[in-house]
Design a protein around this motif. Structure first.
Motif, PDB file in Angstrom:
ATOM      1  N   THR B 501     -20.784  43.938  70.901  1.00 40.80           N
ATOM      2  CA  THR B 501     -20.197  43.508  72.263  1.00 40.80           C
ATOM      3  C   THR B 501     -19.922  42.042  72.338  1.00 40.80           C
ATOM      4  N   PRO B 502     -20.925  41.122  72.214  1.00 35.67           N
ATOM      5  CA  PRO B 502     -21.019  39.948  72.798  1.00 35.67           C
ATOM      6  C   PRO B 502     -20.038  39.293  71.752  1.00 35.67           C
ATOM      7  N   CYS B 503     -19.712  39.516  70.701  1.00 42.50           N
ATOM      8  CA  CYS B 503     -18.902  38.663  69.637  1.00 42.50           C
ATOM      9  C   CYS B 503     -17.572  39.064  69.757  1.00 42.50           C
ATOM     10  N   ARG B 504     -17.500  40.417  69.944  1.00 44.49           N
ATOM     11  CA  ARG B 504     -16.084  41.148  70.081  1.00 44.49           C
ATOM     12  C   ARG B 504     -15.263  40.563  71.402  1.00 44.49           C
ATOM     13  N   PHE B 505     -16.065  40.692  72.367  1.00 50.03           N
ATOM     14  CA  PHE B 505     -15.491  40.307  73.488  1.00 50.03           C
ATOM     15  C   PHE B 505     -15.761  38.820  74.143  1.00 50.03           C
ATOM     16  N   GLY B 506     -16.959  38.497  73.811  1.00 47.27           N
ATOM     17  CA  GLY B 506     -17.347  36.933  74.337  1.00 47.27           C
ATOM     18  C   GLY B 506     -16.115  35.941  73.816  1.00 47.27           C
ATOM     19  N   ASN B 507     -15.919  36.161  72.412  1.00 45.56           N
ATOM     20  CA  ASN B 507     -14.916  35.213  72.196  1.00 45.56           C
ATOM     21  C   ASN B 507     -13.496  35.176  72.583  1.00 45.56           C
ATOM     22  N   ASP B 528     -19.982  26.738  84.327  1.00 46.70           N
ATOM     23  CA  ASP B 528     -21.294  27.605  84.134  1.00 46.70           C
ATOM     24  C   ASP B 528     -21.204  28.978  83.743  1.00 46.70           C
ATOM     25  N   LEU B 529     -20.011  29.719  83.769  1.00 48.32           N
ATOM     26  CA  LEU B 529     -19.782  31.055  82.960  1.00 48.32           C
ATOM     27  C   LEU B 529     -19.613  30.732  81.442  1.00 48.32           C
ATOM     28  N   LEU B 530     -19.098  29.658  81.094  1.00 46.59           N
ATOM     29  CA  LEU B 530     -18.807  29.266  79.693  1.00 46.59           C
ATOM     30  C   LEU B 530     -20.217  29.319  79.151  1.00 46.59           C
ATOM     31  N   ARG B 531     -21.024  28.353  79.752  1.00 45.80           N
ATOM     32  CA  ARG B 531     -22.359  28.205  79.315  1.00 45.80           C
ATOM     33  C   ARG B 531     -23.174  29.384  79.304  1.00 45.80           C
ATOM     34  N   GLU B 532     -23.414  30.275  80.192  1.00 39.88           N
ATOM     35  CA  GLU B 532     -24.014  31.309  80.179  1.00 39.88           C
ATOM     36  C   GLU B 532     -23.458  32.151  79.143  1.00 39.88           C
ATOM     37  N   LEU B 533     -22.156  32.409  79.145  1.00 40.33           N
ATOM     38  CA  LEU B 533     -21.656  33.529  78.085  1.00 40.33           C
ATOM     39  C   LEU B 533     -22.097  33.142  76.756  1.00 40.33           C
ATOM     40  N   GLY B 534     -21.796  31.667  76.387  1.00 40.13           N
ATOM     41  CA  GLY B 534     -22.305  31.132  75.192  1.00 40.13           C
ATOM     42  C   GLY B 534     -23.634  31.372  74.774  1.00 40.13           C
ATOM     43  N   GLN B 535     -24.556  31.198  75.608  1.00 45.51           N
ATOM     44  CA  GLN B 535     -26.144  31.485  75.558  1.00 45.51           C
ATOM     45  C   GLN B 535     -25.994  32.968  75.077  1.00 45.51           C
ATOM     46  N   VAL B 536     -25.533  33.895  75.994  1.00 50.57           N
ATOM     47  CA  VAL B 536     -25.568  35.102  75.819  1.00 50.57           C
ATOM     48  C   VAL B 536     -25.269  35.738  74.246  1.00 50.57           C
ATOM     49  N   MET B 537     -24.067  35.025  73.958  1.00 49.65           N
ATOM     50  CA  MET B 537     -23.622  35.212  72.469  1.00 49.65           C
ATOM     51  C   MET B 537     -24.271  34.687  71.409  1.00 49.65           C
TER      52      MET B 537
END
Lengths: 235, 601, 184
Positions: B501-507, B528-537
């Protein structure tokens, strides 16, 4: 080699059997780790990434990580909760999940996880992808709108039903489920029964269990696991 | 007359694990792998058509629909775009009368985009059929198309051949090596075959000891200690073991493996033989990215020479029981196959999905055998270490990073090409060597690595500072970094396998947010969203692709925060004009709320 | 009792079915308690069409399906201290967003030209400038303006709405019991 190992989950020592995953060991000890793709009787695909934990400081999916002696596992933390929430939000934004008109509502593991994790809005732009509903099979609907690509059905068809009636095709955002031919899939197949969401449904079964009496209507997902452990209170 | 597809399947003994080779041959022969062909292959291999489709649909160079008798694949890597790929594309579109992403009516030509083909030092480049065509100019396109129309054969394109083995009769490509700086490990002459004889004379434990002591770490990016990897495989129980060379060089901006395979192929082969001796392997696979098909015949001939000399095959170097041979496995256009477990899946004829670890390949890899996968450059290093000794190798580079590193340098510099530097070299020295005096940013390690700004040019190439698989892309002050970030995110969206999920949709989400920031419709909360999402990925993705694919955003947010902050200084709210575009076209008038929106924008 | 000190509430139904408003009315006799402590400003409940005062709370039912919805939502954002998305349509786009994967031209064609019950011999589409323009896609409210709270449910139950409102009005954290957490 000893049959059992000892590890620590959030500071508490537990014993586990060699060969178990962290997720299985935790559940057996009454610790629920939210997850979507893992299912006890199937080989874990590690696809959804909801069950992330930290093991000796490293991030890992607990469903694919085997237990070993002395591991320090962190399950509950703000950081891990945030990871799980974000991943569930991603799945909601990625597909077309219209809970108010879905037969799976109340029995849906994705929805139940969102309830449990306290997700009241999704931070990502809803994609509203164009996907198909495949109603060709006499007994089974495949609604690609709701598919979260967890791989349970593919895994079940390959290794439990021994049919490989289902496979994934395409890659990236074009990845989707495909059926070889309607003859390969039977209503009694394990592949048909394991879908966590409303992507694979049996026909002519809608609302046989009325709303209000469904799996997650009164108790959060995971409550069953936690009931094995008197020290844990389901949030 | 027998069905040619059946013949192809027979050639591979109807072996399901050779599906990649089978579908590649069908694709080459028929310009597609049609559903009918998939059904025949499935029948011959005793599997389901959906399994064949699963593999075919995964790889960019395989297609169920026709892609043209002569597919023209223009490279749309960032460096190629900087060098004018868009103008070249327009010239092809004009000349062929079709838009990018389509096939001419007569089925002769297909016009497609493809990510980095490993020619960044001679961009813009394209693959026409299997042939790389470099330094394309829009004005050359009409003649090129005319020749292809008449000959229907990419080999008819008149071209000067490049230097070194690019002129070899089995290569004859216009590609240039651009070797700008040779070092003592990879890019200097070596006594052919000697390392194999020495390895044959050594006890396998002695080889493991030597490689371990040398401090060699993987050159493909992950930097895992090679000696440890080999030791795990050596100790793993298994009657058969496998040595795989990862020549799936796909990181945008990387092309040093292409040069090694062209000029130092023997060193790579010898490294694999040494590894085989060390771990007790009998089978070797050179996984060559589909983009380097033009090197395949040449590499086959190199292997053949080693066989002829008794250095490959049975009783290598006269040592009874030292049996090991190498086959070439072609890829088919999938960046993720550079990840070692995805590469193994691909070698087995499957989708290039990475696998869960554990089990690690050293325990259970190719066909469940203990397997080591190493980079092309790592095998070159191994050969040189056996020749020069661990102590000598350790005398090069730094304490934590012994040896040298090949860098593939491209972008805004005078001397793009391949450089062999000792580890510990500061970026400033690299910049001087490549003659880049207006660098705004350096991308070290490709988009999965990190952007470095001027203040960081004193940093060094080393595993404990700037670790890299070798790509260095230079961006001068005229470049719009946010646009470049967006283009790299397009690449990752294209290349995510879609398994987790994180890679398929995060990108996808990152791409969409960066796009709206760049076009002025960003929201203050986006950063902030980009930073948090990047960390989760980074934390939750299943393999290295998703764990690093947010890096273009994360590292520019860190190094160049102003390019983001300036985009949200004056938020514009909701883009009503874009949101009503379809209705406006149908109704013939714009939204009456638009003007008012515009007023306070 | 003076109206000036009571907090004001505004409500609106954008691309919704008024089900959420019905649910609000379903708090029954507690409506009387509610009007003791608040005044309704712009709302279909009192039929006030424009804001008369700044409001403490704005309740928004429905997502944005057209430019008018966007405009009204932006007015609500400007005039309300706290803006709350009520129900699945506001929160996610909901049932109206089922059209989102179909191009708008196709939707309009089926609705006004080719649908089985359509009688439209001239085949014209409604294009009057007074009519709102549909958005390419129905979007949830938080993709248009900042939303402070989201209340789930289709519709949220009367009990849910009551608990949310009383918590907001008394400045307390909204904490719903598990049974009230529903996306359907």
């Amino acid at each position: 080699m000893p049959e059992e190992v000892t590890l620590t989950i959030d500071g508490k020592k537990i014993t586990a059997k060699i060969g178990q995953s962290i997720l299985e060991a935790a559940e057996e000890n009454g610790v629920y780790i939210p997850h979507l793709c893992a299912l006890q009787e199937l080989h874990s695909t590690g696809a959804c990434r909801v069950c992330m934990v930290r093991i000796d400081g490293r991030y890992s999916a607990s469903c694919t990580q085997p237990v070993s002696d002395g591991l320090q596992v962190e399950v509950e933390s703000d950081e891990l909760l945030e990871i799980r929430k974000m991943i569930v939000e991603m799945l909601f934004a990625e597909g077309n999940h219209f809970c108010p008109c879905c037969e799976k509502s109340g029995n849906c593991e994705l929805q139940a996880l969102a309830y449990r994790l306290g997700i009241d809005s999704v931070r990502f732009p809803y994609q509203f992808p164009q996907r198909e509903v495949d109603a060709e099979h006499p007994d089974v609907f495949i609604d690609h709108n709701r598919c979260i690509l967890c791989g349970r059905c593919v895994e079940a068809s390959r290794n439990a039903d021994h049919k490989t009636a289902l496979e994934f095709i395409g890659r990236g955002k074009n990845k989707r489920l495909a059926v070889t031919g309607i003859v390969d899939l039977d209503r009694a197949d394990k592949a048909v029964s394991v879908c966590p969401v409303g992507a694979i449904l049996l026909k002519r079964q809608a609302f046989q269990v009325p709303l209000g009496q469904r799996r997650f209507d009164h108790e959060p997902i995971g409550a069953e696991v936690e009931s094995r452990n008197p020290e844990v209170r389901t949030p | 007359m027998s069905d040619p597809i059946v013949t192809i399947c027979e050639h591979y003994h109807r072996d399901r694990s050779r599906l990649m080779d089978i579908v590649r041959e069908v694709q080459a022969r028929q310009g597609q792998v049609s559903p009918e062909a998939e059904a025949v292959i499935a029948r011959e291999l005793g599997c389901k058509p959906v399994e064949v489709q699963s593999t075919v649909s995964f790889y960019a160079f395989l297609s169920e629909r026709p892609v043209g008798h002569i597919p023209i694949r223009l490279c749309n890597d960032v460096v190629d775009r900087m060098a004018g790929a868009a103008e070249v594309a327009r010239a092809f579109e004009r000349e062929l009368g079709i838009p990018m992403g389509s096939v001419t009516g007569d089925g002769l030509f297909g016009l497609h985009w493809t990510p980095c083909i490993g020619m960044s030092d001679q961009a813009p480049a394209a693959l026409i059929g299997d042939l790389p065509v470099t330094r394309l100019r829009p004005e050359d396109v009409p003649e090129l198309v005319e020749i292809l129309r008449l000959s229907k054969d990419p080999h008819a394109i008149p071209r000067e051949v490049g230097d070194g083995n690019n002129a070899h009769p089995l290569v004859r490509s216009m590609v240039h090596n651009n070797i700008r700086r040779s070092g003592p490990v990879c890019l200097s002459p070596w006594p052919r075959g000697e390392a194999v004889h020495r390895a044959a004379a050594m006890d396998p434990r002695e080889i493991l000891e030597t490689i371990g002591t040398s401090g060699l770490r993987g050159r493909g990016g992950a930097a895992f200690p090679t000696g440890m990897k080999w030791r795990f495989a050596a100790q793993a129980p298994g009657a058969r073991k496998t040595v795989i060379c990862n020549a799936d060089e796909g990181e945008p901006g990387t092309f040093k493996d292409r040069v090694l395979l062209t000029e130092q192929a023997g060193m790579v082969v010898e490294g694999m033989i040494i590894a085989a001796r060390a771990i007790g392997a009998d089978e070797g696979i050179l996984y060559l990215r589909g983009e380097y098909e033009y090197l395949r015949a040449f590499l086959e001939s190199v292997l053949q020479e080693y066989r002829a000399d008794g250095l490959l095959g049975s009783s290598i170097a006269g040592l009874g029981g030292f049996d090991f041979d190498i086959r070439i496995q072609m890829g088919a256009g999938a960046y993720v196959c550079g990840e070692e477990t995805a590469l193994i899946s691909s070698c087995e004829g499957r989708r290039g999905d990475p696998r869960n670890k554990p089990p690690f390949p050293a325990q259970k890899g190719y066909l469940d055998r203990p397997t080591i996968v190493n980079n092309v450059e790592t095998f070159c290093c191994a050969t040189r270490i056996v020749l020069g000794g661990a102590e000598w190798f350790r005398s090069l580079g730094t304490e934590s990073s012994p040896g040298t590193k090949l860098l593939s340098v491209s972008g805004d510099c005078e001397r793009p090409g391949v450089y062999e530097f000792e580890f510990g070299t500061p970026l400033s020295s690299v910049l001087r060597a490549v003659q880049a005096d207006d660098a705004q940013a350096l991308l070290v390690g490709g988009p999965s690595g990190q952007f470095v700004q001027e203040a960081g040019f004193g940093r060094t190439i080393a595993f404990d500072d700037l670790g890299t698989a070798g790509a260095v892309v230079v961006f001068d002050h005229s470049r719009d970094l946010l646009e470049i970030v967006e283009q790299y995110m397009e690449f990752f969206c294209e290349e995510s396998c879609g398994y987790c999920t994180p890679c398929r949709f995060g990108n996808e989400v990152i791409l969409q947010i960066v796009h709206r920031l760049r076009t002025g419709w960003g929201k203050p909360e986006d950063l902030d969203l980009l930073r948090e999402l990047g960390q989760v990925m980074r934390k939750a993705s299943r393999c290295g692709l998703g764990q690093t694919s947010a890096n273009p955003v994360l590292s520019t947010m860190d190094q160049f925060p102003h390019i983001y902050e300036s985009q949200i200084a004056r938020p514009r709210g909701f883009d009503l004009a874009a949101a009503t575009s379809q209705a406006e076209a149908l109704a013939g008038h714009p939204s009456r709320h638009l003007e008012k929106e515009g007023d306070h924008a | 009792m003076t109206t000036a000190v009571k907090p004001r509430i505004a409500t609106v139904s954008l691309a919704g079915c008024f089900g959420c408003h019905m649910s609000l009315l379903d708090i029954d006799e507690r409506l009387l308690d509610l009007v003791e402590i608040v005044d309704f400003d712009r709302s279909p409940i009192d039929d006030i069409k424009t804001f008369t005062h700044r409001c403490a709370i704005g309740l928004v039912e429905g997502g944005c399906a057209n430019d008018e919805n966007v405009h009204v939502l932006e007015e609500f954002r400007e005039n309300c201290d706290i803006l709350v998305s009520i129900g699945e349509c506001a929160r996610t786009g909901g049932i109206p967003a089922l059209r989102n994967s179909i191009p708008l031209a196709e939707c309009l064609d089926e609705a006004y030209r080719s649908g089985p019950t359509v009688y439209n011999p001239t085949g014209t589409l409604p294009t009057d400038e007074e009519l709102p323009l549909l958005l390419n896609r129905v979007v949830p409210c938080h993709e248009v303006v900042r939303i402070d709270y989201h209340v789930m449910g289709c519709p949220p139950s009367a009990e849910t709405l009551w608990q949310v409102l009383t918590a907001l009005l008394s400045n307390e954290k909204v904490q719903l019991p598990y049974e009230l957490i529903k996306y359907d």
